[in-house]
Write a protein that holds these residues in place. Sequence first.
Motif, short mmCIF file in Angstrom:
data_model
loop_
_atom_site.label_atom_id
_atom_site.label_comp_id
_atom_site.label_asym_id
_atom_site.label_seq_id
_atom_site.Cartn_x
_atom_site.Cartn_y
_atom_site.Cartn_z
N LYS A 77 52.94 36.63 39.35
CA LYS A 77 52.43 35.46 39.01
C LYS A 77 51.15 36.12 38.44
O LYS A 77 50.59 35.75 37.63
CB LYS A 77 52.73 34.02 39.63
N TYR A 78 50.03 36.67 38.72
CA TYR A 78 48.33 36.63 38.95
C TYR A 78 48.29 38.10 37.88
O TYR A 78 47.98 37.48 37.26
CB TYR A 78 48.14 37.71 40.09
N TYR A 81 49.44 35.45 34.77
CA TYR A 81 47.80 34.72 34.05
C TYR A 81 46.80 35.40 34.06
O TYR A 81 46.43 34.49 32.74
CB TYR A 81 46.86 34.11 36.15
N ASN A 82 46.10 36.41 34.27
CA ASN A 82 45.53 37.52 33.51
C ASN A 82 45.35 38.15 32.83
O ASN A 82 44.65 37.74 31.24
CB ASN A 82 45.35 38.92 34.18
N LEU A 83 46.45 38.19 32.22
CA LEU A 83 46.94 38.92 30.70
C LEU A 83 47.59 37.59 30.03
O LEU A 83 46.66 37.92 28.64
CB LEU A 83 48.37 39.43 31.12
N VAL A 84 47.65 36.20 29.92
CA VAL A 84 47.23 34.84 29.51
C VAL A 84 46.04 34.95 28.84
O VAL A 84 45.33 35.33 27.51
CB VAL A 84 47.26 34.08 29.97
N LYS A 224 43.38 38.82 42.62
CA LYS A 224 43.89 37.49 42.18
C LYS A 224 44.03 38.43 40.84
O LYS A 224 44.09 37.26 38.83
CB LYS A 224 43.55 36.58 42.33
N GLY A 225 42.71 38.92 40.07
CA GLY A 225 42.63 39.30 39.24
C GLY A 225 40.30 38.69 38.77
O GLY A 225 40.55 38.04 38.74
N TYR A 226 40.46 40.50 38.70
CA TYR A 226 38.68 39.77 37.87
C TYR A 226 38.61 38.53 36.87
O TYR A 226 37.97 37.55 37.34
CB TYR A 226 38.69 40.64 37.72
N MET A 227 39.43 38.45 35.57
CA MET A 227 38.93 37.13 34.85
C MET A 227 39.69 36.08 35.17
O MET A 227 39.06 34.50 35.10
CB MET A 227 39.24 37.67 33.73
N TYR A 228 41.34 36.01 36.26
CA TYR A 228 41.41 34.87 36.67
C TYR A 228 40.29 34.12 37.13
O TYR A 228 40.25 33.15 37.49
CB TYR A 228 43.20 34.73 37.02
#
Length: 340
Positions: A77-78, A81-84, A224-228
């Motif tokens: 899911k994370y 979220y980041n790919l979006v 959870k990803g840097y950009m998220y």
Amino acid sequence: MFNFNKGEEKRERETGKSENAKCRGVFRILSNILLAVTPIIVFEIVQMITVLSVRYKMSQLRTARQIVTRLFSMEVKYQLYNLVIYYALFAVMILIFRKAKVAAVVYTVALVTAALVNYYVIMFRGQPFMLLDIVGMGTAAEVVGEYQFRMPKLLALTMVAVLCFLVIQLIFQRFELGDKSARNRIMRWGVLGFVAIALWQSYPKIQKMENVLLWSVNSDHINKGYMYTLLRELRYFTVEKPEGYSADAVDAIAEKYTEDTEDTETVQADKDTVQATNIIMIMNESLVDFEDVGDLKANKEILPYIRSMNKNVKHGQMHVPTFGGGTARSEYEALTGNSI
């Protein structure tokens, strides 16, 4: 309006030559593939640098293993979220620059630079870069010359991979979002305006997103990803007004304590007159009271002097927002009562 071969046809008219149909087909396929995978590749590169920023003290081989493990251990899911976010930013770049190759270069350089800023901020101060640090960019610019920028092997290899990726974009990416005309420009900027309004309207939803783990932002960047995580930090740019808060309410609370001080030297003649009092506050962050942590038994008292301070002294424990650095945050909370 959006003709994939518009740029190629223009070049053909100018040179009087036409490319081989089969060769054009190969370029089209490669260009489409690049268009589809660019956000995914940039996402992985940014996460790779993010993992390096936390593991830079480890051996190169051990760090490489950590990178591979971390890149594939993020919850699905994370990742989505980041790919979006990455695809949305890439689409915005294409709307701005029209040519996909220019958009891809600016997009990649901007996001990789953001990841590098986080990398070196962690190296220099032990804390990750946060959006609120933007307000202190002036101070950072004054002291940045005092630091030494070193690039370990794995980070250098990552930068080589980024350069190769950019070269591939410049050679094979042919997509253009329509022709170069005033009508096309108006339509693109109109769409961008609509996107900006939509983002502004969605800000309340961003404020309701899950909290950033301020105790360990690095773990959120990795898990959870840097950009998220950066997106979720937008919520801290505004302070939500507490329910029932007003200047009158504060005065009403203060009135309760005014009556208790009428027999002291700090009696308020009126609300505009206050006698200043010196207060010495010692915030000892490095102190650990082991007797207060658990059921510790010792043959003598561990902190006798501190426990003996009972006259004109108030002491106790504080809940602070950071550890291993970030002293200014604890000081700010202690002095203002505001939470970070």
